[in-house]
Design a protein around this motif. Structure first.
Motif, PDB file in Angstrom:
ATOM      1  N   VAL A  12     -32.122 133.146  29.788  1.00  0.00           N
ATOM      2  CA  VAL A  12     -33.297 132.319  30.043  1.00  0.00           C
ATOM      3  C   VAL A  12     -34.376 133.242  30.576  1.00  0.00           C
ATOM      4  O   VAL A  12     -34.129 134.019  31.501  1.00  0.00           O
ATOM      5  N   MET A  13     -35.558 133.181  29.989  1.00  0.00           N
ATOM      6  CA  MET A  13     -36.633 134.050  30.440  1.00  0.00           C
ATOM      7  C   MET A  13     -37.974 133.328  30.404  1.00  0.00           C
ATOM      8  O   MET A  13     -38.167 132.391  29.609  1.00  0.00           O
ATOM      9  N   GLY A  14     -38.868 133.796  31.272  1.00  0.00           N
ATOM     10  CA  GLY A  14     -40.221 133.268  31.275  1.00  0.00           C
ATOM     11  C   GLY A  14     -41.092 134.020  30.283  1.00  0.00           C
ATOM     12  O   GLY A  14     -40.700 135.074  29.759  1.00  0.00           O
ATOM     13  N   MET A  15     -42.252 133.489  30.000  1.00  0.00           N
ATOM     14  CA  MET A  15     -43.121 134.065  28.982  1.00  0.00           C
ATOM     15  C   MET A  15     -43.690 135.419  29.398  1.00  0.00           C
ATOM     16  O   MET A  15     -44.162 136.172  28.549  1.00  0.00           O
ATOM     17  N   THR A  16     -43.631 135.746  30.694  1.00  0.00           N
ATOM     18  CA  THR A  16     -44.159 137.042  31.131  1.00  0.00           C
ATOM     19  C   THR A  16     -43.053 138.074  31.341  1.00  0.00           C
ATOM     20  O   THR A  16     -43.327 139.221  31.693  1.00  0.00           O
ATOM     21  N   ASN A  17     -41.806 137.663  31.148  1.00  0.00           N
ATOM     22  CA  ASN A  17     -40.699 138.581  31.399  1.00  0.00           C
ATOM     23  C   ASN A  17     -40.520 139.596  30.281  1.00  0.00           C
ATOM     24  O   ASN A  17     -40.980 139.399  29.148  1.00  0.00           O
ATOM     25  N   LYS A  18     -39.816 140.682  30.623  1.00  0.00           N
ATOM     26  CA  LYS A  18     -39.318 141.629  29.626  1.00  0.00           C
ATOM     27  C   LYS A  18     -37.804 141.636  29.741  1.00  0.00           C
ATOM     28  O   LYS A  18     -37.275 141.850  30.832  1.00  0.00           O
ATOM     29  N   LYS A  19     -37.148 141.446  28.616  1.00  0.00           N
ATOM     30  CA  LYS A  19     -35.689 141.461  28.602  1.00  0.00           C
ATOM     31  C   LYS A  19     -35.214 142.171  27.351  1.00  0.00           C
ATOM     32  O   LYS A  19     -35.996 142.407  26.417  1.00  0.00           O
ATOM     33  N   SER A  20     -33.920 142.490  27.315  1.00  0.00           N
ATOM     34  CA  SER A  20     -33.348 143.142  26.137  1.00  0.00           C
ATOM     35  C   SER A  20     -32.030 142.488  25.759  1.00  0.00           C
ATOM     36  O   SER A  20     -31.243 142.113  26.631  1.00  0.00           O
ATOM     37  N   LEU A  21     -31.802 142.375  24.447  1.00  0.00           N
ATOM     38  CA  LEU A  21     -30.514 141.949  23.911  1.00  0.00           C
ATOM     39  C   LEU A  21     -29.798 143.188  23.406  1.00  0.00           C
ATOM     40  O   LEU A  21     -30.420 144.096  22.838  1.00  0.00           O
ATOM     41  N   LYS A  22     -28.472 143.196  23.613  1.00  0.00           N
ATOM     42  CA  LYS A  22     -27.697 144.368  23.216  1.00  0.00           C
ATOM     43  C   LYS A  22     -26.620 143.963  22.217  1.00  0.00           C
ATOM     44  O   LYS A  22     -26.050 142.873  22.293  1.00  0.00           O
ATOM     45  N   CYS A  23     -26.356 144.876  21.280  1.00  0.00           N
ATOM     46  CA  CYS A  23     -25.329 144.673  20.256  1.00  0.00           C
ATOM     47  C   CYS A  23     -24.564 145.978  20.082  1.00  0.00           C
ATOM     48  O   CYS A  23     -25.163 147.056  20.045  1.00  0.00           O
ATOM     49  N   GLU A  24     -23.243 145.871  19.963  1.00  0.00           N
ATOM     50  CA  GLU A  24     -22.407 147.065  19.851  1.00  0.00           C
ATOM     51  C   GLU A  24     -21.303 146.843  18.831  1.00  0.00           C
ATOM     52  O   GLU A  24     -20.713 145.768  18.766  1.00  0.00           O
ATOM     53  N   GLN A  25     -21.040 147.859  18.030  1.00  0.00           N
ATOM     54  CA  GLN A  25     -19.914 147.827  17.081  1.00  0.00           C
ATOM     55  C   GLN A  25     -19.294 149.214  16.999  1.00  0.00           C
ATOM     56  O   GLN A  25     -19.990 150.211  17.141  1.00  0.00           O
ATOM     57  N   HIS A  26     -17.971 149.221  16.764  1.00  0.00           N
ATOM     58  CA  HIS A  26     -17.236 150.484  16.670  1.00  0.00           C
ATOM     59  C   HIS A  26     -16.429 150.527  15.383  1.00  0.00           C
ATOM     60  O   HIS A  26     -15.298 151.015  15.357  1.00  0.00           O
ATOM     61  N   MET A  27     -17.027 150.011  14.314  1.00  0.00           N
ATOM     62  CA  MET A  27     -16.366 150.017  13.013  1.00  0.00           C
ATOM     63  C   MET A  27     -16.875 151.151  12.128  1.00  0.00           C
ATOM     64  O   MET A  27     -16.507 151.237  10.969  1.00  0.00           O
ATOM     65  N   GLN A  37     -31.777 132.455  14.512  1.00  0.00           N
ATOM     66  CA  GLN A  37     -31.341 131.160  13.991  1.00  0.00           C
ATOM     67  C   GLN A  37     -31.791 130.037  14.908  1.00  0.00           C
ATOM     68  O   GLN A  37     -31.349 129.939  16.056  1.00  0.00           O
ATOM     69  N   LYS A  38     -32.638 129.164  14.391  1.00  0.00           N
ATOM     70  CA  LYS A  38     -33.039 127.959  15.109  1.00  0.00           C
ATOM     71  C   LYS A  38     -31.976 126.885  14.871  1.00  0.00           C
ATOM     72  O   LYS A  38     -31.219 126.932  13.889  1.00  0.00           O
ATOM     73  N   ALA A  39     -31.962 125.898  15.761  1.00  0.00           N
ATOM     74  CA  ALA A  39     -30.940 124.853  15.684  1.00  0.00           C
ATOM     75  C   ALA A  39     -30.973 124.150  14.324  1.00  0.00           C
ATOM     76  O   ALA A  39     -32.038 123.800  13.814  1.00  0.00           O
ATOM     77  N   LYS A  40     -29.793 123.994  13.735  1.00  0.00           N
ATOM     78  CA  LYS A  40     -29.602 123.290  12.468  1.00  0.00           C
ATOM     79  C   LYS A  40     -30.338 123.947  11.297  1.00  0.00           C
ATOM     80  O   LYS A  40     -30.617 123.287  10.282  1.00  0.00           O
ATOM     81  N   LYS A  41     -30.663 125.219  11.433  1.00  0.00           N
ATOM     82  CA  LYS A  41     -31.297 125.980  10.361  1.00  0.00           C
ATOM     83  C   LYS A  41     -30.440 127.193  10.021  1.00  0.00           C
ATOM     84  O   LYS A  41     -29.625 127.629  10.829  1.00  0.00           O
ATOM     85  N   PRO A  42     -30.636 127.777   8.825  1.00  0.00           N
ATOM     86  CA  PRO A  42     -29.873 128.993   8.507  1.00  0.00           C
ATOM     87  C   PRO A  42     -30.428 130.203   9.247  1.00  0.00           C
ATOM     88  O   PRO A  42     -31.579 130.195   9.683  1.00  0.00           O
ATOM     89  N   GLN A  82     -42.796 133.433  23.396  1.00  0.00           N
ATOM     90  CA  GLN A  82     -43.298 132.067  23.428  1.00  0.00           C
ATOM     91  C   GLN A  82     -42.124 131.097  23.429  1.00  0.00           C
ATOM     92  O   GLN A  82     -41.030 131.436  22.952  1.00  0.00           O
ATOM     93  N   PRO A  83     -42.326 129.872  23.900  1.00  0.00           N
ATOM     94  CA  PRO A  83     -41.223 128.898  23.874  1.00  0.00           C
ATOM     95  C   PRO A  83     -40.632 128.696  22.477  1.00  0.00           C
ATOM     96  O   PRO A  83     -39.427 128.469  22.350  1.00  0.00           O
ATOM     97  N   GLU A  84     -41.453 128.827  21.430  1.00  0.00           N
ATOM     98  CA  GLU A  84     -40.930 128.646  20.064  1.00  0.00           C
ATOM     99  C   GLU A  84     -40.011 129.782  19.621  1.00  0.00           C
ATOM    100  O   GLU A  84     -39.396 129.696  18.556  1.00  0.00           O
ATOM    101  N   GLN A 112     -27.839 133.176  22.950  1.00  0.00           N
ATOM    102  CA  GLN A 112     -28.659 131.958  22.961  1.00  0.00           C
ATOM    103  C   GLN A 112     -29.812 132.175  23.939  1.00  0.00           C
ATOM    104  O   GLN A 112     -29.602 132.290  25.138  1.00  0.00           O
ATOM    105  N   LEU A 113     -31.023 132.274  23.415  1.00  0.00           N
ATOM    106  CA  LEU A 113     -32.208 132.593  24.206  1.00  0.00           C
ATOM    107  C   LEU A 113     -33.056 131.349  24.431  1.00  0.00           C
ATOM    108  O   LEU A 113     -33.370 130.628  23.484  1.00  0.00           O
ATOM    109  N   SER A 114     -33.422 131.131  25.675  1.00  0.00           N
ATOM    110  CA  SER A 114     -34.358 130.050  26.018  1.00  0.00           C
ATOM    111  C   SER A 114     -35.564 130.660  26.697  1.00  0.00           C
ATOM    112  O   SER A 114     -35.413 131.396  27.688  1.00  0.00           O
ATOM    113  N   VAL A 115     -36.756 130.372  26.162  1.00  0.00           N
ATOM    114  CA  VAL A 115     -38.007 130.878  26.738  1.00  0.00           C
ATOM    115  C   VAL A 115     -38.740 129.708  27.385  1.00  0.00           C
ATOM    116  O   VAL A 115     -39.041 128.702  26.726  1.00  0.00           O
TER     117      VAL A 115
END
Lengths: 116, 112
Positions: A12-27, A37-42, A82-84, A112-115
């Motif tokens: 959960v973050m505010g519109m003025t925040n800076k955050k990072s998402l991390k992803c890791e794989q060892h294949m 992905q938005k809810a109920k969308k591809p 932005q919230p969207e 799951q990100l909420s702005v």
């Protein structure tokens, strides 16, 4: 190890925040991806990295900044969202897509990100 | 870009075969068809892919029409755990410019 690990699982973050998402794989995969992905969308493709170089940017706004520091890690830096932009952000990896043969994407469980 | 069309939802009785159709009428000769599924709040999972021949693996079979404009994913004996959204996807390009474009998906509900 056939897992793609994403952290954090929820953010959960505010519109003025800076955050990072991390992803890791060892294949040993040399292609990595960010999808949104938005809810109920591809899932919608955002970025593709191949051999640690950005190869595809699907016209994503600059408030999303990807980074691939090495072949196992993929980050998505977030600033002034932005919230969207609230959505599930999925990371995936694959062998570099050749002309033939099996080259499926392995997906993580997402952040799951909420702005607010 | 090639696009796919799938029915939004389908039901299937447990133990019966589930046949999920997909139209990809604008597919070009070098574009593969991939199928993935997504169970609620998880990442998509690869099922199968093909170019022009029918394919079978431990999870499913893929039947591609001769003109390649449509395909059908077959789950031979559906279980309750197969309830998910199934995506038919065309892979566009190869090498470091290849990408998967997801269609809208079919929500499969397997019922006891």
């Amino acid at each position: 190890d056939t897992e793609v690990t994403q952290t954090p699982k929820h953010l959960v973050m505010g519109m003025t925040n800076k955050k990072s998402l991390k992803c890791e794989q060892h294949m040993g995969h040399r292609a990595m991806y960010w999808y949104k992905q938005k809810a109920k969308k591809p899932p919608e493709l955002m970025f593709v990295y191949s051999y640690e170089k950005l190869s595809i940017n699907e016209s994503v706004p600059s408030r999303f900044s990807p980074e691939c520091p090495n072949s196992s890690l993929l980050n998505l830096h977030l600033h002034a969202l932005q919230p969207e932009d609230s959505a599930l952000y999925l990371c995936a990896s694959s062998p570099v897509l050749g002309r033939r043969g099996r080259s499926e994407l392995f997906f993580g469980s997402g952040t799951q990100l909420s702005v607010l | 870009d090639a696009k796919t069309t799938q029915p939004p939802s389908m039901d299937c009785a447990e133990g019966r075969a589930a046949n999920l159709p997909c139209n990809h009428s604008t597919i070009s000769g070098n574009e593969y068809v991939y199928w993935y599924r997504q169970i609620h709040s998880q990442g998509p999972q690869y099922i199968i892919h093909g170019l022009k021949n029918n394919e079978t693996n431990e999870m499913a079979s893929l039947i591609i029409t001769e003109d390649r404009k449509s395909s059908t994913l077959i789950l031979p004996h559906a279980t309750l755990r197969d309830t998910a959204v199934y995506y038919c996807i065309v892979r566009i390009g190869s090498g470091n410019t290849g990408k998967l474009i997801f269609g809208q998906g079919t929500t499969l509900q397997v019922k006891p």
